[in-house]
Design a protein around this motif. Structure first.
Motif, PDB file in Angstrom:
ATOM      1  N   LEU A 189       0.754  -0.946  -0.214  1.00 19.47           N
ATOM      2  CA  LEU A 189      -0.133  -0.071  -0.055  1.00 19.47           C
ATOM      3  C   LEU A 189       0.685   1.482  -0.013  1.00 19.47           C
ATOM      4  CD1 LEU A 189      -2.717  -0.496   2.744  1.00 19.47           C
ATOM      5  CD2 LEU A 189      -2.773  -0.662  -0.033  1.00 19.47           C
ATOM      6  N   LEU A 190       1.842   1.472   0.933  1.00 15.32           N
ATOM      7  CA  LEU A 190       2.625   2.181   1.236  1.00 15.32           C
ATOM      8  C   LEU A 190       3.239   2.359  -0.381  1.00 15.32           C
ATOM      9  CD1 LEU A 190       4.850   1.238   3.979  1.00 15.32           C
ATOM     10  CD2 LEU A 190       3.599   2.991   3.277  1.00 15.32           C
ATOM     11  N   VAL A 191       3.148   1.767  -1.700  1.00 16.48           N
ATOM     12  CA  VAL A 191       3.221   2.154  -3.145  1.00 16.48           C
ATOM     13  C   VAL A 191       2.754   3.341  -3.238  1.00 16.48           C
ATOM     14  CG1 VAL A 191       3.721   1.242  -5.506  1.00 16.48           C
ATOM     15  CG2 VAL A 191       4.631  -0.122  -3.864  1.00 16.48           C
ATOM     16  N   LEU A 192       1.867   3.735  -2.886  1.00 13.89           N
ATOM     17  CA  LEU A 192       0.861   5.078  -3.347  1.00 13.89           C
ATOM     18  C   LEU A 192       1.413   5.867  -3.115  1.00 13.89           C
ATOM     19  CD1 LEU A 192      -2.601   3.070  -2.183  1.00 13.89           C
ATOM     20  CD2 LEU A 192      -1.606   3.343  -4.655  1.00 13.89           C
ATOM     21  N   VAL A 193       2.621   5.672  -1.903  1.00 16.99           N
ATOM     22  CA  VAL A 193       3.530   6.911  -2.001  1.00 16.99           C
ATOM     23  C   VAL A 193       4.047   7.485  -2.652  1.00 16.99           C
ATOM     24  CG1 VAL A 193       4.933   8.530  -0.245  1.00 16.99           C
ATOM     25  CG2 VAL A 193       3.004   7.119   1.087  1.00 16.99           C
ATOM     26  N   PHE A 194       4.932   6.331  -3.620  1.00 19.38           N
ATOM     27  CA  PHE A 194       5.315   6.489  -4.423  1.00 19.38           C
ATOM     28  C   PHE A 194       5.133   6.861  -5.164  1.00 19.38           C
ATOM     29  CE2 PHE A 194       9.199   4.382  -6.600  1.00 19.38           C
ATOM     30  CZ  PHE A 194      10.428   4.773  -6.516  1.00 19.38           C
ATOM     31  N   VAL A 195       3.470   6.706  -5.801  1.00 18.21           N
ATOM     32  CA  VAL A 195       3.351   7.175  -7.023  1.00 18.21           C
ATOM     33  C   VAL A 195       2.569   8.703  -7.066  1.00 18.21           C
ATOM     34  CG1 VAL A 195       0.393   6.877  -8.382  1.00 18.21           C
ATOM     35  CG2 VAL A 195       1.288   4.453  -7.330  1.00 18.21           C
ATOM     36  N   ALA A 196       2.431   8.967  -5.668  1.00 16.21           N
ATOM     37  CA  ALA A 196       1.816  10.010  -5.495  1.00 16.21           C
ATOM     38  C   ALA A 196       2.954  11.223  -5.885  1.00 16.21           C
ATOM     39  CB  ALA A 196       1.103  10.584  -4.676  1.00 16.21           C
ATOM     40  N   LEU A 197       4.615  10.780  -5.944  1.00 19.62           N
ATOM     41  CA  LEU A 197       5.531  11.479  -5.861  1.00 19.62           C
ATOM     42  C   LEU A 197       5.893  11.143  -7.406  1.00 19.62           C
ATOM     43  CD1 LEU A 197       8.088  10.348  -3.157  1.00 19.62           C
ATOM     44  CD2 LEU A 197       7.201  12.121  -2.964  1.00 19.62           C
ATOM     45  N   MET A 198       5.281   9.713  -8.110  1.00 20.08           N
ATOM     46  CA  MET A 198       5.793   9.606  -9.582  1.00 20.08           C
ATOM     47  C   MET A 198       4.507  11.109 -10.556  1.00 20.08           C
ATOM     48  SD  MET A 198       8.246   8.902  -9.653  1.00 20.08           S
ATOM     49  CE  MET A 198       8.742   8.963 -10.816  1.00 20.08           C
ATOM     50  N   VAL A 199       3.706  10.647 -10.284  1.00 22.86           N
ATOM     51  CA  VAL A 199       3.151  11.650 -10.717  1.00 22.86           C
ATOM     52  C   VAL A 199       3.208  13.512 -10.277  1.00 22.86           C
ATOM     53  CG1 VAL A 199       0.238  13.210 -10.370  1.00 22.86           C
ATOM     54  CG2 VAL A 199       0.408   9.996 -10.136  1.00 22.86           C
ATOM     55  N   SER A 200       3.249  14.039  -9.549  1.00 18.01           N
ATOM     56  CA  SER A 200       3.961  14.959  -9.423  1.00 18.01           C
ATOM     57  C   SER A 200       5.108  15.344 -10.427  1.00 18.01           C
ATOM     58  CB  SER A 200       4.430  15.247  -8.016  1.00 18.01           C
ATOM     59  OG  SER A 200       5.214  16.243  -7.795  1.00 18.01           O
TER      60      SER A 200
END
Lengths: 240, 118
Positions: free
Chosen positions: B90-101
């Motif tokens: 689930l913490l990958v979602l943080v990474f997703v948010a970073l990469m979207v930005s």
């Protein structure tokens, strides 16, 4: 694996339901995964690490696709096939999905038969699973050669963003490799079961330990994981 | 003590047998087929926009949930294992948010400096 080490003090503690049980399993000065053998726990932890590997691939693909100023090729058209004169979008991928899901079904049934110590049925179901897996890899090889013939390269393609090819080859290539290793794993375990290694307690050639039917479930975990990864690739790469 | 040992033995025996009826596996197999067919139909009918993305994600999560819960027996494991395996991804979602930005920023600089934008 040898028989699990018995820790009477640990086992006599009553298991509490819900979050209280979670807290006491992790907080106690004893092994955490109490009713899970080490083989199974380690496979789960390996799968967790593999989740991050594929997660990073899909993330890299997302970042490439979001930041390119060139239009992304339409996967629906790229992976379309002409079957009997009809234009079928994405049909090969749909068939591959069904093949892989079927292999997961036969694998789940093999686990059930394994715990019933039904030697013959377990081995046959695992061989069927391996056959489905090999079919999947074969179809992927067909897909790769078709795309390469059409001019898709890791550094470019005829339809749009250059990153399409690199994402495609890396993601499906890694997944295909996982399926291939899964097939080899399945064949090795199926052979052991067919020979009756776990009934005669024959020692393994590499570890010199006696195996148990649990290896079917552990192999199954890996195989279902490969199917699980495909669910995400299918959604994000082929359908998005 | 003897009682406790018997209890422990029972516990271990129970642990080593993730055995569930074949009927359940067949049901899940069927559901996975239906859900995959639905995902394919989303593309076949050429649905677009938010409808397409939400349907794809719903079918994906349902399929993933069925595979993990039933085929991989996660539904019957203790929470200690379930949480250890399911929470970290689930913490990958943080990474997703970073990469979207990050992606949005790269797109912005490309449009600004290469001037190939609309």
């Amino acid at each position: 694996m040898s028989a699990p080490i018995k820790t009477p003090a640990a086992e006599t503690l009553p298991h509490r339901a819900g979050l209280a049980g979670l807290a006491s399993d992790w907080a106690s000065d004893q092994r955490t995964f109490k009713n899970v053998s080490w083989g199974k726990a380690m496979m789960w932890i390996f799968l967790l690490s593999d989740t991050f590997v594929f997660g990073c691939f899909l993330l890299a693909y997302m970042a490439a696709r979001m930041s390119t100023i060139v239009p992304w090729p339409n996967p629906s058209e790229v992976f379309a096939l002409e079957i009997a004169g009809t234009h079928m979008p994405l049909i090969l991928i749909a068939i591959m999905t069904f093949v892989l899901i079927s292999s997961s079904g036969t694998m789940a049934m093999a686990v059930n038969c394994g715990y019933r110590r039904d030697r013959r049925k377990t081995a046959i179901l695992m061989l069927v699973t391996a056959l489905f897996g090999a079919t999947f890899v074969g179809m992927q090889a067909f897909e790769w050669s078709k795309l390469i013939a059409e001019g898709v390269r890791p550094w470019g393609n005829p339809w749009g963003a250059a990153q399409f090819g690199s994402s495609f080859f890396m993601i499906t290539g890694f997944h295909g490799t996982h399926v291939t290793f899964g097939v080899i794993f399945l064949l090795i375990v199926a052979r052991k079961i067919w020979r009756g290694d776990f009934d005669t307690e024959r020692r393994g050639f590499f570890t010199s330990r006696k195996g148990r039917y649990e290896i079917v479930e552990i192999t199954g975990l890996y195989w279902h994981f490969v199917d699980l990864v495909w669910v995400f690739i299918f959604a994000f790469f082929y359908l998005w | 003590m003897a009682h406790a040992e018997a209890h422990a033995a029972q516990h271990v025996a129970q642990a080593e047998h993730q055995q569930h009826p074949i009927k359940l596996y067949l049901l899940v197999w069927g559901l996975l087929f239906v859900l995959s067919a639905f995902s394919y139909l989303v593309d076949y009918f050429g649905l677009q926009g938010y409808l397409r993305w939400s349907l794809i994600l719903i079918f994906m999560m349902l399929k993933a949930g069925l595979i993990v819960a039933v085929f991989m027996h996660m539904a019957w494991e203790r929470l200690a294992l379930t949480y250890a395996i399911l929470l970290p991804p689930l913490l990958v979602l943080v990474f997703v948010a970073l990469m979207v930005s990050e992606s949005n920023y790269i797109l912005f600089t490309r449009l600004a400096f290469f001037g190939t934008g609309p």
